[in-house]
Design an enzyme around this catalytic site. Sequence first.
Site, mmCIF file in Angstrom:
data_model
loop_
_atom_site.group_PDB
_atom_site.id
_atom_site.type_symbol
_atom_site.label_atom_id
_atom_site.label_comp_id
_atom_site.label_asym_id
_atom_site.label_seq_id
_atom_site.Cartn_x
_atom_site.Cartn_y
_atom_site.Cartn_z
ATOM 1 N N GLY A 1 0.825 -1.208 0.000
ATOM 2 C CA GLY A 1 0.000 0.000 0.000
ATOM 3 C C GLY A 1 0.856 1.253 0.000
ATOM 4 O O GLY A 1 0.807 2.047 -0.934
ATOM 5 N N GLU B 1 6.432 3.126 8.873
ATOM 6 C CA GLU B 1 7.066 4.193 8.105
ATOM 7 C C GLU B 1 8.433 4.615 8.628
ATOM 8 O O GLU B 1 9.244 5.180 7.893
ATOM 9 C CB GLU B 1 6.108 5.389 8.026
ATOM 10 C CG GLU B 1 4.977 5.069 7.075
ATOM 11 C CD GLU B 1 3.747 5.933 7.245
ATOM 12 O OE1 GLU B 1 3.592 6.871 6.467
ATOM 13 O OE2 GLU B 1 2.937 5.666 8.150
ATOM 14 N N GLY C 1 0.514 -6.845 3.707
ATOM 15 C CA GLY C 1 1.796 -7.534 3.648
ATOM 16 C C GLY C 1 2.656 -7.252 4.858
ATOM 17 O O GLY C 1 3.731 -7.830 5.012
HETATM 18 MO MO1 MOS Z 1 1.146 5.493 4.855
HETATM 19 S S1 MOS Z 1 2.098 6.834 3.618
HETATM 20 O O1 MOS Z 1 0.233 6.483 5.829
HETATM 21 O O2 MOS Z 1 0.419 4.239 4.012
#
Ligand code: MOS
Length: 765
Positions: free
Chosen positions: A269, A732, A497
């Site tokens: 994603g 992230e 994933g």
């Molecule tokens: Mo993340 S850029 O909030 O999927």
Amino acid sequence: MSILDTVKQAAIGVMVKLTPETPADPLIRQKHGALGSSTPRVDGPRKVQGQARFAAEVPAEHMTYAALLYSSIARGRITALDTTAAEAAPGVAFVMTYRNAPRLKPPAMFLSDPRAAGTSSLPIMQDASIHWNGEPVAVVLAETQEQADHAKSLIQVEYAAERASLSFEQAAMHSHQPENVLGEPAMIQVGDAEAALAGAAYKVDRRFSTPRHSHAAIEPHAATVWWEGEQLVVHDTTQMLNQERWTLAGIFGIPEETIRILSPFVGGGFGGKGLWSHQILAIAASKLSGRPVRVALSREGVFRVAGGRTTTEQRVALGANADGTLAALIHTGIVAMTEHNNCPEQFTFPARHLYAANAILLEQRVADMDMLANTFMRAPGESIGTFALETTIDELAEAMKLDPIELRRKMEPDEDPTSGRSFSSRHLLKAYSDGAERFGWSARNPAPRSRREGEWLVGMGVATATYPYYRMPGGAARITLTADGHARVATAAHEMGMGTATVQAQAGADRLGLPVENVVFEYGDTLLPAGTQAGGSSQTVSIAAAVAAASAKLIADLLKRAGNDSPLAGLSVGDVEARDGGLGHRDQPERFERYASILARAGLEEVSAEAEAPAPMEVMQYSMHSYGAQFAEVRVSAVTGETRVTRFLGSFDAGRILNPRLAASQLRGGIIMGLGLALTEETQFDERTGRIMNPSLAEYHVPVHLDVPEIEVMWTDVPDPHAPLGAHGIGEIGITGVGAAVANAIFNATGKRVRDLPITLDKLL
Ligand code: MOS
């Protein structure tokens, strides 16, 4: 409306009643359970056996395949449109253009409402106007994908082009401050930073540029859709099921309950799997044609209609006092955006929370361009903001003849430097010292060009990783416990994933005192209780909070049903804990009863409870972030300028690590994406035409295996007492800081500072 506003709104109601401290999650203290173990992926076997069905693989009777024709101008109008040849082509079932498309409301823009998922608020195919080069102007449905692709090539379109804003440099001259940046002020000032900079003992004042990036998930965007009378079924690849449903309901003017979206598997994603024009067009074309539609974007299609990271110009200026504390911290800059989206790449966010400084100036501005709407892409803002900030920190350390880790120690704040809030859990310096030891940082010679092996100049660099903790409000979960001691935990969540299904099965097991094999996590379907979006690295704790609420309700119900003959008679929720397949008194081991026994006495096959997560008060009370120290070793060829990353280590502080195997994979994936950001990735935008020039993986270079060294990851594993499960997000954080760690290593190797990403070989010769 923004994430923070949403949180605030949700919080206001409960705020009055709540004591400021919500009690810590009891699972944080639990030492022996499924959480913390390297449980293998529960969806792994199905994936490797090819049994996991992705959106573009869902079969349907009388399926049609969609091809999208993309505009070739950036702004203007369609003046002529001839679809006759396409309509007559073999296998063609239907052609849709603005002339026959149904009337649709524009998508509600993401963050304009907590339920909205639109990545752009532009109307979709409603008139002859064109807003970006690549905007879909026709949809062809045919019996096969090949027939659709061929017929689309027969469509004749003529345009009247209008003057478009295509030069970032020119657009930047008319930049403006956005109303807010993800709900935070676009500008923050503490003291007079420019004056403090001017008077500082040491100063560095630098400019950086970062390019556009396109999403390149393994699974390109796709949807299979059909109507059953008034009911709409959408098999999509999405990271925001419930927001997508609400937004589609608004666009098509139909009740939400008539829409079902399923997305059990998402092949990556990274922020890109939101609601774009292709799903809306497929749904509209299916309605008009009366046939199921599969729209599976080609790689080029993803580049044309699904936006990615936008381009920035940033300034970082640091002024230091003689003792190494910061006198001035300035981080400002401009991002390219469109007038119809709201993702201004929050590149100043790291500087809001990382360093103590006497004076601070942070400002983000926006330059409007006629282009595809940009969107979230793994640590939007933080990934490129840390590139600029952490490179400048390295330059300051160089100027002060200090080790860069030592300099960061001197600048470590006691509390959040811009909000004044306490940190809920911050062990960044430990991540640094642990990482430095493991990486062998002390072997680094701070003098550039001091290590050469043949044609290769070798260097080491370090940088800080940081990403905020978010917990999204509004998620709910349902737990169903059966008499055979199994449980189903259900919420409309997303498995892209990263291991959500596995970790939530672990969490459900520990919450209920069951073995992990006895717990099934159900997700990926809007028929389930509403989940939250899988974004902002927030999903794990958002689900955990909802499951905790549902389990408290379930346990209360079980205690009530247990009755006076149970060893649990008279106990309340606070007295008991779930363990060994039942409930027991916290302090009296003999007062225990298995679920099977409770249910049998009550004459029940199963019990079920559903609850919504409490408002995420912790984000209002604390400054909450994941952290890390990224270490890179690079070799730069003195002959070709080519950079090879030869070693990489990420040392993270991200709360409690719930599954080391999956966390390592998630963190490594982030670092690999960071290597692409540092060295190879760049969406090339033709400023004459607004056309993306490299819409393929042959020309848009993501790292391949040969680009990726062995990556070590480690973590402090210190639970945050204020977060569900003690966990912070890890989706992230991995990409942040990587750009600067590599750039700083390149400087150590070569003596060259490159401040414009990507750091390609031409910039090093
Ligand atoms: Mo993340 S850029 O909030 O999927």
